[in-house]
Motif scaffolding. Structure first.
Motif, PDB file in Angstrom:
ATOM      1  N   ASP A 138       0.114  42.986 -10.630  1.00  0.00           N
ATOM      2  CA  ASP A 138       1.337  43.753 -10.369  1.00  0.00           C
ATOM      3  C   ASP A 138       2.565  42.848 -10.427  1.00  0.00           C
ATOM      4  O   ASP A 138       2.469  41.638 -10.235  1.00  0.00           O
ATOM      5  N   GLY A 139       3.726  43.449 -10.667  1.00  0.00           N
ATOM      6  CA  GLY A 139       4.968  42.681 -10.644  1.00  0.00           C
ATOM      7  C   GLY A 139       6.112  43.414 -11.313  1.00  0.00           C
ATOM      8  O   GLY A 139       5.970  44.544 -11.791  1.00  0.00           O
ATOM      9  N   ARG A 140       7.251  42.746 -11.320  1.00  0.00           N
ATOM     10  CA  ARG A 140       8.452  43.299 -11.955  1.00  0.00           C
ATOM     11  C   ARG A 140       8.653  42.586 -13.284  1.00  0.00           C
ATOM     12  O   ARG A 140       8.857  41.385 -13.336  1.00  0.00           O
ATOM     13  N   LEU A 141       8.604  43.360 -14.348  1.00  0.00           N
ATOM     14  CA  LEU A 141       8.740  42.787 -15.687  1.00  0.00           C
ATOM     15  C   LEU A 141      10.191  42.456 -16.009  1.00  0.00           C
ATOM     16  O   LEU A 141      10.484  41.427 -16.620  1.00  0.00           O
ATOM     17  N   ALA A 142      11.108  43.338 -15.609  1.00  0.00           N
ATOM     18  CA  ALA A 142      12.530  43.131 -15.902  1.00  0.00           C
ATOM     19  C   ALA A 142      13.362  43.999 -14.969  1.00  0.00           C
ATOM     20  O   ALA A 142      12.846  44.937 -14.346  1.00  0.00           O
ATOM     21  N   ARG A 143      14.649  43.679 -14.874  1.00  0.00           N
ATOM     22  CA  ARG A 143      15.580  44.473 -14.061  1.00  0.00           C
ATOM     23  C   ARG A 143      16.851  44.707 -14.872  1.00  0.00           C
ATOM     24  O   ARG A 143      17.403  43.772 -15.464  1.00  0.00           O
ATOM     25  N   LEU A 144      17.296  45.965 -14.893  1.00  0.00           N
ATOM     26  CA  LEU A 144      18.502  46.341 -15.617  1.00  0.00           C
ATOM     27  C   LEU A 144      19.560  46.794 -14.622  1.00  0.00           C
ATOM     28  O   LEU A 144      19.282  47.596 -13.723  1.00  0.00           O
ATOM     29  N   TYR A 162       9.795  31.944 -23.508  1.00  0.00           N
ATOM     30  CA  TYR A 162      10.597  31.849 -24.732  1.00  0.00           C
ATOM     31  C   TYR A 162      11.112  33.242 -25.081  1.00  0.00           C
ATOM     32  O   TYR A 162      10.336  34.192 -25.215  1.00  0.00           O
ATOM     33  N   THR A 163      12.434  33.376 -25.201  1.00  0.00           N
ATOM     34  CA  THR A 163      13.059  34.672 -25.467  1.00  0.00           C
ATOM     35  C   THR A 163      13.367  34.825 -26.950  1.00  0.00           C
ATOM     36  O   THR A 163      14.147  34.064 -27.517  1.00  0.00           O
ATOM     37  N   LEU A 164      12.744  35.828 -27.573  1.00  0.00           N
ATOM     38  CA  LEU A 164      13.034  36.133 -28.967  1.00  0.00           C
ATOM     39  C   LEU A 164      14.200  37.091 -29.077  1.00  0.00           C
ATOM     40  O   LEU A 164      15.017  36.992 -29.992  1.00  0.00           O
ATOM     41  N   ARG A 165      14.278  38.042 -28.115  1.00  0.00           N
ATOM     42  CA  ARG A 165      15.391  38.999 -28.139  1.00  0.00           C
ATOM     43  C   ARG A 165      15.592  39.577 -26.742  1.00  0.00           C
ATOM     44  O   ARG A 165      14.630  39.948 -26.072  1.00  0.00           O
ATOM     45  N   ASN A 166      16.844  39.665 -26.354  1.00  0.00           N
ATOM     46  CA  ASN A 166      17.214  40.281 -25.073  1.00  0.00           C
ATOM     47  C   ASN A 166      18.643  40.773 -25.229  1.00  0.00           C
ATOM     48  O   ASN A 166      19.599  40.065 -24.924  1.00  0.00           O
ATOM     49  N   GLN A 167      18.782  42.014 -25.676  1.00  0.00           N
ATOM     50  CA  GLN A 167      20.125  42.496 -26.003  1.00  0.00           C
ATOM     51  C   GLN A 167      20.164  44.026 -26.059  1.00  0.00           C
ATOM     52  O   GLN A 167      19.231  44.668 -26.533  1.00  0.00           O
ATOM     53  N   ALA A 168      21.256  44.564 -25.554  1.00  0.00           N
ATOM     54  CA  ALA A 168      21.483  45.999 -25.661  1.00  0.00           C
ATOM     55  C   ALA A 168      22.028  46.329 -27.044  1.00  0.00           C
ATOM     56  O   ALA A 168      22.847  45.585 -27.589  1.00  0.00           O
ATOM     57  N   THR A 169      21.554  47.432 -27.605  1.00  0.00           N
ATOM     58  CA  THR A 169      22.035  47.905 -28.902  1.00  0.00           C
ATOM     59  C   THR A 169      22.485  49.356 -28.715  1.00  0.00           C
ATOM     60  O   THR A 169      21.684  50.284 -28.885  1.00  0.00           O
ATOM     61  N   PRO A 170      23.757  49.559 -28.333  1.00  0.00           N
ATOM     62  CA  PRO A 170      24.254  50.911 -28.040  1.00  0.00           C
ATOM     63  C   PRO A 170      24.028  51.913 -29.161  1.00  0.00           C
ATOM     64  O   PRO A 170      23.789  53.100 -28.898  1.00  0.00           O
ATOM     65  N   LYS A 171      24.087  51.477 -30.413  1.00  0.00           N
ATOM     66  CA  LYS A 171      23.908  52.412 -31.518  1.00  0.00           C
ATOM     67  C   LYS A 171      22.505  53.015 -31.513  1.00  0.00           C
ATOM     68  O   LYS A 171      22.325  54.186 -31.855  1.00  0.00           O
ATOM     69  N   SER A 172      21.525  52.216 -31.128  1.00  0.00           N
ATOM     70  CA  SER A 172      20.154  52.733 -31.065  1.00  0.00           C
ATOM     71  C   SER A 172      19.815  53.233 -29.670  1.00  0.00           C
ATOM     72  O   SER A 172      18.676  53.625 -29.412  1.00  0.00           O
ATOM     73  N   ASP A 182      25.923  42.965 -18.204  1.00  0.00           N
ATOM     74  CA  ASP A 182      25.352  41.739 -18.759  1.00  0.00           C
ATOM     75  C   ASP A 182      24.936  40.773 -17.648  1.00  0.00           C
ATOM     76  O   ASP A 182      25.701  40.504 -16.725  1.00  0.00           O
ATOM     77  N   GLN A 183      23.716  40.216 -17.773  1.00  0.00           N
ATOM     78  CA  GLN A 183      23.210  39.274 -16.785  1.00  0.00           C
ATOM     79  C   GLN A 183      23.229  37.826 -17.270  1.00  0.00           C
ATOM     80  O   GLN A 183      22.780  36.925 -16.544  1.00  0.00           O
ATOM     81  N   ASN A 184      23.765  37.601 -18.462  1.00  0.00           N
ATOM     82  CA  ASN A 184      23.874  36.231 -18.975  1.00  0.00           C
ATOM     83  C   ASN A 184      25.114  36.133 -19.862  1.00  0.00           C
ATOM     84  O   ASN A 184      25.028  36.249 -21.083  1.00  0.00           O
ATOM     85  N   PRO A 185      26.281  35.907 -19.265  1.00  0.00           N
ATOM     86  CA  PRO A 185      27.529  35.871 -20.042  1.00  0.00           C
ATOM     87  C   PRO A 185      27.618  34.704 -21.016  1.00  0.00           C
ATOM     88  O   PRO A 185      28.497  34.693 -21.877  1.00  0.00           O
ATOM     89  N   LYS A 186      26.707  33.731 -20.916  1.00  0.00           N
ATOM     90  CA  LYS A 186      26.734  32.580 -21.825  1.00  0.00           C
ATOM     91  C   LYS A 186      26.228  32.942 -23.214  1.00  0.00           C
ATOM     92  O   LYS A 186      26.428  32.188 -24.164  1.00  0.00           O
ATOM     93  N   ILE A 187      25.562  34.083 -23.327  1.00  0.00           N
ATOM     94  CA  ILE A 187      25.003  34.521 -24.603  1.00  0.00           C
ATOM     95  C   ILE A 187      25.653  35.840 -24.995  1.00  0.00           C
ATOM     96  O   ILE A 187      25.877  36.709 -24.152  1.00  0.00           O
ATOM     97  N   ALA A 188      25.963  35.994 -26.273  1.00  0.00           N
ATOM     98  CA  ALA A 188      26.630  37.205 -26.746  1.00  0.00           C
ATOM     99  C   ALA A 188      25.749  38.430 -26.555  1.00  0.00           C
ATOM    100  O   ALA A 188      24.528  38.376 -26.733  1.00  0.00           O
ATOM    101  N   GLY A 189      26.378  39.531 -26.189  1.00  0.00           N
ATOM    102  CA  GLY A 189      25.657  40.781 -25.998  1.00  0.00           C
ATOM    103  C   GLY A 189      25.196  40.963 -24.562  1.00  0.00           C
ATOM    104  O   GLY A 189      24.964  39.996 -23.845  1.00  0.00           O
ATOM    105  N   ALA A 190      25.088  42.223 -24.142  1.00  0.00           N
ATOM    106  CA  ALA A 190      24.638  42.531 -22.786  1.00  0.00           C
ATOM    107  C   ALA A 190      23.128  42.347 -22.683  1.00  0.00           C
ATOM    108  O   ALA A 190      22.378  42.840 -23.532  1.00  0.00           O
ATOM    109  N   GLN A 191      22.689  41.641 -21.643  1.00  0.00           N
ATOM    110  CA  GLN A 191      21.271  41.325 -21.480  1.00  0.00           C
ATOM    111  C   GLN A 191      20.761  41.804 -20.131  1.00  0.00           C
ATOM    112  O   GLN A 191      21.507  41.894 -19.155  1.00  0.00           O
ATOM    113  N   LEU A 192      19.460  42.081 -20.084  1.00  0.00           N
ATOM    114  CA  LEU A 192      18.833  42.433 -18.817  1.00  0.00           C
ATOM    115  C   LEU A 192      18.363  41.170 -18.105  1.00  0.00           C
ATOM    116  O   LEU A 192      18.434  40.065 -18.648  1.00  0.00           O
TER     117      LEU A 192
END
Length: 214
Positions: free
Chosen positions: A120-126, A91-101, A69-79
């Motif tokens: 060019d650029g980096r969209l996200a980092r996990l 504006y973030t609508l969703r940023n969360q890992a869903t292990p079941k899916s 998790d990169q943001n412990p202030k919000i529930a769920g593991a985030q990139l």
């Protein structure tokens, strides 16, 4: 805020077309990972046309890898947000890992007055960690759609997964180089010019005749 939500919703409901320009892919510094260590995987873009938001789904095996998790202030593991979009006007609508899916869902949109992003650029980092019994696994982009400021949607096909292998004898992956803040980038760009100007000023001062020196 209402305007931001309307824009973000329009990105999701806009007319979809298959993208013919640019590409989206996964990248890491070393695909041979030391077991029990932490490592990162980047979602990269290259030669992208102007876009304003993205809907991304990265698939992984939660029984082999644990998303850190990169943001412990919000529930769920985030990139982690990348540097391609304007993170100061995002504006973030969703940023969360869903292990079941077996995936990480990432839906974000820039908001005014942000300019469209392109190139060019980096969209996200996990960030992940793997257990001692990990041997190999794949990480892949399950879905990626970009929305433009004008309500168009570009869908990218990314069928090539990133294959990772694990062993206790492998070297630990080096941490990514921290990115410099904007003010430091400006300072580093101005510093060489300022240094050259100072050198010429000192040289000119040393060459003055005695009667011209204050």
């Amino acid at each position: 805020m209402i305007k931001s939500l309307m824009l973000s919703t329009s990105l999701l409901l806009s007319f979809a077309t298959m993208a013919t320009e640019g590409k989206v892919f996964l990248e890491t510094s070393n695909t041979q990972i030391k077991t029990t260590s932490e490592f990162y995987v980047d979602v990269m873009v290259k030669d992208l046309p102007e876009v304003y938001g993205v809907q991304l789904s990265v698939s992984y095996d939660p029984q082999t890898l644990t998303l850190i998790d990169q943001n412990p202030k919000i529930a769920g593991a985030q990139l982690e947000h990348g540097n391609f979009l304007d993170t100061k006007r995002l504006y973030t609508l969703r940023n969360q890992a869903t292990p079941k899916s077996r995936a990480v869902q990432y839906i974000v949109s820039q908001v005014a007055p942000a300019e469209s992003a392109s190139g060019d650029g980096r969209l996200a980092r996990l960030y992940f960690s793997a257990p001692t019994n990990a041997t190999n696994t794949d990480i892949s982009i399950k879905r990626v759609e970009f929305g433009t400021r004008h309500g168009e949607k570009h869908i990218y096909q990314t069928n090539t997964p990133l294959n990772l292998s694990f062993d206790a004898q492998f070297s630990q992956q080096e941490k990514p180089t921290p990115e410099m803040p904007d003010w430091l980038l400006v300072l580093s760009a101005l510093l060489p010019a300022s240094l050259i100007a100072w050198i010429f000023w000192r040289k000119a001062k040393s060459q003055r005749r005695p009667d011209q020196t204050a």
